[in-house]
Design a protein around this motif. Structure first.
Motif, PDB file in Angstrom:
ATOM      1  N   UNK A   1      62.261  60.113  59.785  1.00  0.00           N
ATOM      2  CA  UNK A   1      63.021  61.173  60.463  1.00  0.00           C
ATOM      3  C   UNK A   1      63.378  60.762  61.879  1.00  0.00           C
ATOM      4  N   UNK A   2      62.409  60.178  62.595  1.00  0.00           N
ATOM      5  CA  UNK A   2      62.680  59.740  63.970  1.00  0.00           C
ATOM      6  C   UNK A   2      63.672  58.587  64.007  1.00  0.00           C
TER       7      UNK A   2
ATOM      8  N   UNK B   1      53.818  63.063  74.124  1.00  0.00           N
ATOM      9  CA  UNK B   1      53.874  63.795  72.858  1.00  0.00           C
ATOM     10  C   UNK B   1      55.140  63.517  72.062  1.00  0.00           C
ATOM     11  N   UNK B   2      55.870  62.474  72.442  1.00  0.00           N
ATOM     12  CA  UNK B   2      57.072  62.135  71.682  1.00  0.00           C
ATOM     13  C   UNK B   2      56.677  61.777  70.256  1.00  0.00           C
TER      14      UNK B   2
ATOM     15  N   UNK C   1      64.632  64.358  66.840  1.00  0.00           N
ATOM     16  CA  UNK C   1      63.982  65.273  65.893  1.00  0.00           C
ATOM     17  C   UNK C   1      62.748  65.902  66.537  1.00  0.00           C
ATOM     18  N   UNK C   2      62.600  67.207  66.342  1.00  0.00           N
ATOM     19  CA  UNK C   2      61.492  67.952  66.944  1.00  0.00           C
ATOM     20  C   UNK C   2      60.454  68.415  65.936  1.00  0.00           C
ATOM     21  N   UNK C   3      60.778  68.320  64.644  1.00  0.00           N
ATOM     22  CA  UNK C   3      59.864  68.834  63.621  1.00  0.00           C
ATOM     23  C   UNK C   3      59.626  67.797  62.532  1.00  0.00           C
ATOM     24  N   UNK C   4      58.438  67.853  61.931  1.00  0.00           N
ATOM     25  CA  UNK C   4      58.136  67.025  60.765  1.00  0.00           C
ATOM     26  C   UNK C   4      58.934  67.579  59.582  1.00  0.00           C
TER      27      UNK C   4
ATOM     28  N   UNK D   1      53.711  72.146  64.107  1.00  0.00           N
ATOM     29  CA  UNK D   1      52.351  71.943  63.581  1.00  0.00           C
ATOM     30  C   UNK D   1      51.546  70.894  64.359  1.00  0.00           C
ATOM     31  N   UNK D   2      52.196  70.192  65.267  1.00  0.00           N
ATOM     32  CA  UNK D   2      51.576  69.176  66.120  1.00  0.00           C
ATOM     33  C   UNK D   2      51.082  67.950  65.356  1.00  0.00           C
ATOM     34  N   UNK D   3      51.574  67.744  64.132  1.00  0.00           N
ATOM     35  CA  UNK D   3      51.323  66.510  63.385  1.00  0.00           C
ATOM     36  C   UNK D   3      52.415  65.511  63.765  1.00  0.00           C
ATOM     37  N   UNK D   4      52.207  64.248  63.436  1.00  0.00           N
ATOM     38  CA  UNK D   4      53.225  63.243  63.720  1.00  0.00           C
ATOM     39  C   UNK D   4      54.461  63.476  62.861  1.00  0.00           C
TER      40      UNK D   4
END
Length: 127
Positions: free
Chosen positions: A98-99, A83-84, A105-108, A90-93
């Motif tokens: 950001x990455x 799940x990286x 980063x943990x959030x969109x 929200x479980x979206x990519x």
């Protein structure tokens, strides 16, 4: 597992290496922290969980190093379960940019902005 980061495919091994580099830098900074030097002098190779516990016991949960350590632990766990790069809210990519800017980063972008607004509101209510 492959991830897309800023227009290129990144392998799990590349992500692991990036996280390892971040971990090494964090360990050096934590080891140099005045309140932790005595606790870490035994040169034991502490796990991330053990370091988190040591910092908690030293009442350093508000320190930026603690926050980064928690993010690193979460990123490693996410990588292990595939799940990286998925937003924790929200479980979206998470956007590749950001990455690329922060591999922890943990959030969109959308959830990150919402989180920051809510956090600022919490700070106002607490003061």
């Amino acid at each position: 597992m492959k991830s897309i980061i800023v227009g290129r495919t990144v392998s799990t091994n590349q992500i692991k290496q990036t996280l390892s580099d971040i971990e090494l830098e964090l360990r050096q900074k934590i080891g140099a922290h005045p309140e932790l030097q005595a606790k870490l002098m035994d040169q034991h190779n502490y796990s991330l969980c053990e370091l988190i516990e040591i910092m908690t016991q030293a009442h350093l949960c508000d320190h930026s190093l603690f926050f980064k350590l928690m993010q690193l632990d979460a990123a490693r766990c996410q990588l292990e379960i595939g799940l990286y790069g998925v937003c924790s809210d929200c479980e979206e990519n998470i956007e590749a940019e950001l990455l690329a800017a922060d591999p922890l980063e943990q959030r969109c972008l959308s959830c990150n902005n919402l989180h920051k607004r809510e956090h600022r509101q919490e700070l106002r209510l607490n003061h």
